[in-house]
Structures are given as structure tokens and as C-alpha cells.
Design an enzyme around this catalytic site. Sequence first.
Site, mmCIF file in Angstrom:
data_model
loop_
_atom_site.group_PDB
_atom_site.id
_atom_site.type_symbol
_atom_site.label_atom_id
_atom_site.label_comp_id
_atom_site.label_asym_id
_atom_site.label_seq_id
_atom_site.Cartn_x
_atom_site.Cartn_y
_atom_site.Cartn_z
ATOM 1 N N LYS A 112 0.976 -1.119 0.200
ATOM 2 C CA LYS A 112 -0.075 0.036 -0.009
ATOM 3 C C LYS A 112 0.893 1.183 -0.019
ATOM 4 O O LYS A 112 0.569 2.138 -0.935
ATOM 5 C CB LYS A 112 -0.985 -0.015 1.268
ATOM 6 C CG LYS A 112 -2.006 -0.898 1.114
ATOM 7 C CD LYS A 112 -2.971 -0.599 2.288
ATOM 8 C CE LYS A 112 -2.188 -1.094 3.848
ATOM 9 N NZ LYS A 112 -2.076 -2.538 4.242
ATOM 10 N N GLY A 166 -4.353 0.866 14.345
ATOM 11 C CA GLY A 166 -4.847 0.588 13.130
ATOM 12 C C GLY A 166 -4.766 1.871 12.133
ATOM 13 O O GLY A 166 -4.690 1.677 11.003
#
Lengths: 752, 83, 164, 148
Positions: free
Chosen positions: A78, A375
Site C-alpha cells: 500500500k 490501526g
Amino acid sequence: MGCTRREFIKYSAAMAALTFLGYGCGRKEAEATPDTWVKGVCRFCGTGCGVMVGVRNGKVAMVKGDPNNHNKGMLCLKGALLASVINSPDRLTTPLIRKGGTLVKATWEEALDLTATRFKQTLEQFGPKAVAYYGSGQALTEESYLANKIFKAGLKSNNVDGNPRLCMASAVGGYVSTFGKDEPMGSYEDMDSANCFFIIGSNTSECHPILFRRLAARKQSDPSVKIIVVDPRLTNTARIADLHLPVVPGTDLALMNAMAHVIFNEELDDSKFHGKYVSFKAMVDGKPVEKSLEDYRTFLADYTPEKAAAICSVPAESIVQAAKLFANSSATMSLWCMGLNQRIQGVWANNLVHNLHLITGKICKPGSTSFSLTGQPNACGGVRDTGSLAHLLPGGRLIANQEHRNQMEEIWGLPKDSLNPAPGLFTTAMFAALGDTVRAMLVLCTNPAQSLPNVKKYTANLKKSTKFLAIIEAFADAETLKYADVVFPAAFWCEREGVYGSGERRYCLIEKAVASPGEARPSVNILLDLATRMGVDPKLIPFKNSADIWEEWREISAKSAYNFKGMTRERLRKTSGLLWPCPTEDHPGTKIRYSRGDDPMVPADHPDKYFFYGNPNGRANVWLRPHKPAAELPDAEYPFILTTGRVIDQWHTGTMTNKVPEIRKAFPAAFVEVNQEDAKRLGIANGDNVRLDTRRGSLVLSARVGEVCRPGLVFAPFYDAQKLVNELTVDAVDEASKQPEFKICAVRVSKA
Amino acid sequence: MAIASFIIHTTRQDLAGVKASLSQRRDATILPWESPPCLVAVIERPSKELERVEREFKATPGVLSVATAYLNIEDELGGEGAK
Amino acid sequence: MKKLRQFFTDTLNQITLGRKWLIIPMALAVLALAYFSYLSLAFSGTRCTWGQAQHGEVTDAQSDCYACHKKVTPKIAQDWNESKHGMLLVKCYVCHGLPDGKGAVPFSAKPDAKVACQRCHAPAIERMYTKFGVREGCNSCHGFHTNSLHHDAYAKSVSKQKAE
Amino acid sequence: MKRYEFELKRSSHAVDKDKKPITCEQCHIPRRAGIDYLVVKSYLGVRDLAVHFFGDTKDLDRRNMQLVARRFVSDDNCRQCHQDLMLTAKGKSISPEGKKAHEAWLGKDGKGRRTCAGCHSNMAHLPKFDRRYAVNAAFAAKLPPEGE
């Protein structure tokens, strides 16, 4: 193969030409290299990898890893493809106002005036309880701090919450109840010296790939390193595990209590450590009560490995083995994430991990630490540290605590006892009250219409005409835009400057690399304009840009245990991040907290090596937490357990990752993982459409049949805006942390 | 007949257009290449005409430059093997 | 055409002037050369003609490269899956791009190491260059798909074994 | 040679569909008479003789040989038996992934690698280093676990 001689000559001719092209390639690409490299932090997960943004002709041309940051130049897929996200044409470039049901382009003046007027009206009519701010672990630290100050100090509303409530709240609860202060005591560097990794409720390899790489490298360099993975799914993380415990979801409290049981029975505990640094506690009738070691052992007597094995459905020997590996290693590091946090016993589960470390003394030493993974890129630095949650004030202070309120009043220059003493509404309560008692809401940098649990219930409120919703957003396709009354286009990622704080207490500056498209503006300026127009005292917000806010926040931190006064903007510009506490400008940052000699908050002449200064008695708490099942258990009607999560390619609600063609192609639509035995029984083949029904909704997803999920469990990722998996999830929350139980709900699985 | 191959440089935008116009030639086999944007043309023509072919390539709209990569005139020497 | 033939015979005559026997070894050499060049070109190397390979259309249902390549190129897929890159989920498209070429990464069966590796391994490449100077590609020593983490159970990687 | 025969006898290519044993040259020598046949036959013949008299037959680098050997496994030879590429040797329909790959080979959708053996390796021989591949598991099970 048949080929005539002429064909052959033609083929050689083509190959000759192509050979030249092969060389031409390298030269051409070299020409396309960026002119300048600007330092920043990855926009995705909480690992907080340093990136170098390559700029060419005012555009982001390439992104590569920052060799000086903890990731040592490495990026996951990513991060490596971040350039396509910022160059996406799908950006918001002008403010939008809803007129007659559709969002139409508007000027900044119109949008700001409308929002400020609606907020002012609401405040006059219904009081501060009727306005709310919903923030994000992706907003800059400066943005979160500013919004927090505007709402809590300026508008006197404590309805300030954010999406970290959905992901980090239980970890905060765990750290605070055990150590008195939030945030991990260790750092990523502990991974290089740990000899045993206890990974529970975390698919590290897909959600924190760069940390997984680091621990895989550790494992590769030393074969004696053991990895225990507790996860009901056979994830990619489990591939490198020496011991994988596929427990039934929601039974890990029994597992960890049984491990503690084994540790005491085998005399693997460190009595020197827990005798000196630990106090035992239990909740009796809602109040914490001191307990003794004997009480704890009596409590654990109930959790024999055999009994836990029956609850967790893993062999008792494995539990014993896990406990022995944990306690016998020279340094043990625990890693966990949403598997423990997104649960109605989230705080308890966090406490139990800390317990294991405290009774074995494997804490606050190099390689020995209990480390909660994050996260979002700035949930730690931006939201937890600045106290941008409904029950917190900056620097780990509590709203309910009068002393803490008075401290903040003094710092902010407010009259004594002027802050609102009642904690605000936490996320799900805030959205439940929307349109009813909460009339105006500002959302920054997050996408609640997709990420809330049991989302249909809350989108019903988002549709109400009695609410006013303003959002500050960068992308035009975010699900929440459907419900917004006003949309402000925000500068994204390295289009403005600001600080991100990653999972290891590392603060790192994202420098401005490129200009924002169209009329998009930095969120800090949007917030300042709104506050001014809402009539917030200008003395409270004497800022021009994020650097001014950072200066104030840095000064304030000096008055708390989160001291990072030494991290000036200049220093952050020069370094690739620093770990707090960092009280002075010559302090190198802290790798291990609570340890004399490492942590500047522990006096150099403190009599003991370790000092848990967060708690009044200087000791950490070992909590007696009994096993408690999940909120919604499978039954005859809904016999399966549904768990949700992520895949490595997509990130959260996919508004960013779907801008990358590679990722969009690799994971176009959500799917459901079904165990092969279950699939056989239900007649489901790979690729079939499968219907998932829960008490809240139903969804048809394509099946991936395999051995990843244990029998009785199905898994679906939540990135797909077309298939909102959160329409199925349950919104029961943890009593202490108010974090919803995304991870477990009962579901019926059938072939569609 | 001689066989030769040419590398034809173009821009990324014009790549498809150049490919389309060159593909109309009966004597050429065209292979496009993405990065750098260019095409490989394999030509089957008497050697005398190759210079003209090269000029024709250069004249095609969108073509930046043309370079010869390979030339085989063996068949013109013996007059056999052509099929 | 005649001129060329004349030129050819003239040159031949000049070389073999007075040494007519030379024509036999020369002819043999030419024949042998033709024989071996035919052999090596008509039955070339590994016969993987990557320059000519073109990926077909990919539908959304087939979008997972690995799921399909596990079946059509099982050895390469398994190598990747067991390699460091597979273990750490550095997926196909990160280096190879999308088959339709519409992605951010240019599609290539053999990605350019200078660009593909740079994104993550820039510091290591820098170290290599200063230590050993510029080298072609990275794959010859550090196999993209064979740098093992798994199948040799965390022991030495294949690249290191080769070096011994 | 014995080793290759040993492996061949245990492979899926031990016998053809009429249970007739498949011989080496059926795959390794170009079938059609012509220049290909002559060149390959003479080259392999000379090389075999050279190896027989001067080489060390015990020390064969199979990793390198594999690449070279594949050069001479002509697609025409494969297609003598495997005529319909959409069916398996047993006449069943092949997987959707296989269909896609064969369509690419046939040039219908994309362009595949040029030879059958480019994808379908280890059809008759299985050196030790290829036994770990899952796709070769059935073949590997028929060979003795140790030894080449």
C-alpha cells in the site's frame, strides 16, 4: 514448432530490435526520477513508516521508504503505491452544500457561514450538548488538538469523540487500568531482541506488514525465536508460527487465564518482580478492591488448561506449551490489535495480556514488552495523547476528574470550573442521538457511514432532517458524503504540514510536498475559520497554521507524563521521528518507559529499577478478570460466527486504496471466507454466491472456500462500500471502553 | 527480399495512433512497446526500397525518430529460400 | 545486385589468392556456424519468449493473480508464495503491474529492477553500489521469487547457499 | 540414462492412452522429417557420444540440464497425443484457468509462452529439487524419497 526460415529471420529481426529496447528502458526510467524528495509518514496504518515523497513538476511522482525511520526504507504494497492515491482525479476541489437533496458546488464563504450559523443556532436553542465533533485517528495531531479545544473549551461541549473509539479504546482502557497511563511502554526496537512473540488477535502480516517483516527477519536471523499466534483464522501471520492456537472467537480470556495458571503451577513466574512491582486487584460491585497473590492464585485455580481447552476448543497441551514458551524465553513481546480490542471484554482481554507480562517480569526490558498495535496512522499521537475522546482531556487527563479539569482550565486560561464536567457521548451513543438530542455534527477525515457497527441503525439517523452534518473530507466517493449537508474539501496527506504519532509513541512530521488541488484547504484552517465564525473566543485559538498549534501543544505536554517539550518543529524536520517522553531538546527520546535510566519521567535517584508512576502506589495492576462470553453467541437460528477485518491490499473503508488501479483490480468486491468442511456441508463451492443473514441485515458475497477460517467461523472484509459488511455487525459495546464488538456476531450462512 | 527491423519512437499518447496507421502496411509486422513508448516494425521489402520505407515511417504523424536495428539481405544474394 | 555478388567474389578471391585449399576450412567454418546458430536460435535457451508473451483479458472474478497462477504457472507461484516476498505479501502487481497495463506500475513479465526494487530497497541498493559498483539487475543474486524465508525453515536463503 | 528411464516409468507419461510405453525420442526429437530433425538428431547424437566417452555421467547438473533439455521438446510432439487443448488426456474438460492459459497459447486471448514444456515441466522427469512443488506431489510420491 513449425516456423519457416523467413519467419525465423523475421523473428530474429524483431528480437534484435527488442533487445535494444530492453536497454533503452533503464535510461528512460532514470529520466523520470523525481527532482526533490520530501520526508513524511505513510498515510495508512498505525505502523507509521517513514516515506520519502518524490516530487517532480509539482506532482508526487514516486513514494519510497525513508531509510532513517524505523522501517529502514521498507514499505508494504500500500505504501509503495501511495502516489496513485494522492494523484487520484477523484478529489473534492470545492465546498459542497446540499440543496434540494443533492450536493451542489458552493463558495467557501457560503459553506462556512451556513455551518457556523447552524452550529450557533443549535447552541442557542439546545445548548452545548446538541453539538458534536467526530474526529479521526487519521487527522493530524494539530487538527485533533484544535478541534478538541474548540469544542471542549470554546463551545463547552464534551461531545468530542472519534473513530479511535472503534479501534483503540479498549487498548487505552487496558493500559490505563493496568499502568495508570496510556500508550505502550516499549518500541518497535524490542522486536529485534525478543525471543518469543505472543501474537493474539492480530493479523500482523496483513495489517502491519512492515512490523511483520521485522519479526520475520528476527525469526530468520535466530531459529530459536518462537512465535505463538492465537487467531481463529489460519492467517498469513500464522504461517510463520511455531504454535498456532485457533481458539473459538471470544474465548481468549479463558486461554490467557489458563496460561497464567500454568505459569504459576510450573513456577515460571518471577516472584521477585511481581512481589515488588505489582498489586493485585479485582472489581467488586463496580469498585476496584486490593487483592493478594493468594487471591489471584485461587482465582486462577478455576482455569486449568483442560477447562480452558474445552472452552477454546484447542488442545490443553497447546495451552501449556504456549505458557511455557511465553515464560521460558529470555524476552517475550506480545502483539495484539483489533482481535482483542473490538470486543465487549476488550479492556479485560488487554489486562490479561499485561498480566502475563507482569507475573513473569517480562516487561520494561529490551525485547520484553506488551505492545498494542494501532490501526490508524495518528490514533495514538493525535487522539489518545490529545485526549480527543468524550471522556478525556489532553495529556491523559479525565473529564470526570475535577483536579484534571482545573489543570486544563489553568493551562487554557479559562475561569476555574468553567469546563463542562459531564463526559460527552461516545461514538455509538453520539450517532444514536443524532437528529434527536445531537443536532449538529462536524466530521473530520473519517467515513462513519461505512465504519460504524450495525451501520443501518445509524445511517437511519444520518438521514434525519433534524440533524445538520458538516464533513471535512478529501475524496468525493466517501460513503458519508451521501448524508452530509455541507462538505469542505480538505488538503490531503502531504499537501499540508503536520505531525503523526505512530503506535510506538513516535512523533514524526509530514512536510508539505505538493499543493492541494482546486480550492481544497488544510483542515486546520477550516477548523479555525469555523471556530471564529461560531464565536469562539479568539484568545483560545490564536493560531495561523499547524506549526503554531504544535508549539502550544508541545508546551502543554510538559505538564503531563506525555512530555515531548523537546520535540520542536525544527527537530522534527531534521529527524525521522522521535519517541516521547522527550522533555528537553537534547533528549534522544525514550525507548522503554517506566524504567530508571531509560525513562526521563523516572527520577534518576529512584530507589527501584521500575516505577509505574501512572498509579498512585507506583505499582502496576494485575487484574482478576473472569472469562465472559461474547455479546451474541451462535445458536440454532444463526449457527455461525462472523468476524470482520482487513486484507493487506485494502485499507479500512477503501476510499484511498480504491484509487490505486492495482488494488482495485486485486480486490474489487468483498468476499466471505468459509471453511472447506462447512462449505461441503452447505454445498458451497469456491466463487459461489453466499448469503449471510444476521439479526441486523443480510448480504450476498462471493465465497472463498479454504482452510483459513476454523469450522463454524466465516470472515468478511469491510472495505467494500457496495457490500457494507457493517450492516451485519453487532453494536454491543465494552462497558469500560465503549468500543463495539465488531469481531463477533452470530450469522446464518446459506448458498444464495 | 530483405528483412529489416526498425525501432520507432513515439510518445505515450500517440502510441496507439501510430500503431494503427503502421498496422495498415502489408509488409510490416508491428510490435508495440509500453515503456519507453515505441514500436518495433519488422519489414519485408527489397533492400533498395528500405530507405524509402524508413522515410515513410519518419513521415507518419506522431513518430519522433526511427532507428534501424537489424538487416538481413542474404536472400537477395542467393535468390533462394524466399517462400 | 550484380555489384554485390561481384564484390563478394572479389573479396573471396583476394583472401584465398593462391591458397585455394583455404576455401574448404572456410566453407566448413561457415557451415558449422550456420549449424550452431540455427540450433541456438530455432531452439533458443529456455524457450520462454517473454518478449512476445502477452497477458489475456482478466475479468473481476479472476482478479487474484495468485489464485490463477497457482494453476497455470504452479512452480513460479509456489516459489513466490514460499519466498520472502510471498511471506510478506508483496503481491504480483507490486512489481509486475496489471496485465492490462492500466495500473500505476507498468506491466512487465520482467520488471525493471532499477525501478521496482528501488521503492523498498533503496538503502540496500545504495549499499551494494558503494560496495561493489554498478551491477545489472538484482535478480541474479537475490532471486525475486526464490529468496527463501519458508521452505528452508528460516535457514539460509537460496541466494546465500548459491554463494557458498 | 537409467535414472531418466526410472522416472519416466513412474510418471504420467509412462504409457500412452493405448497403454503403449512412450519412448524418449517421441518427445525429445522433432517428429517431422526436415531440417529440425536433422539438426537436433545430429547434435544430440554427437553430444551423447561425447558425454559417454569423455564426460562424467554421475555428475550431471540437472538444474541446468532441465533448461537445455526443454529446448528440444517440440510442441508438435506433444500435440501428437494432446490434440484438443480444452480437454485433459482422459477426455475431461480442463479447469477455467487452464482454458485461459491454452487460449493464450493458441493466440485467441493474449499470447502465451511459446512451448508446451515452458509451462508443463516435470511431465516425465522429476529431479530432487522440483519435488517440493505441490503440483509434483503425486509424481514425487511414486519416486523413492532419497536418492536422485
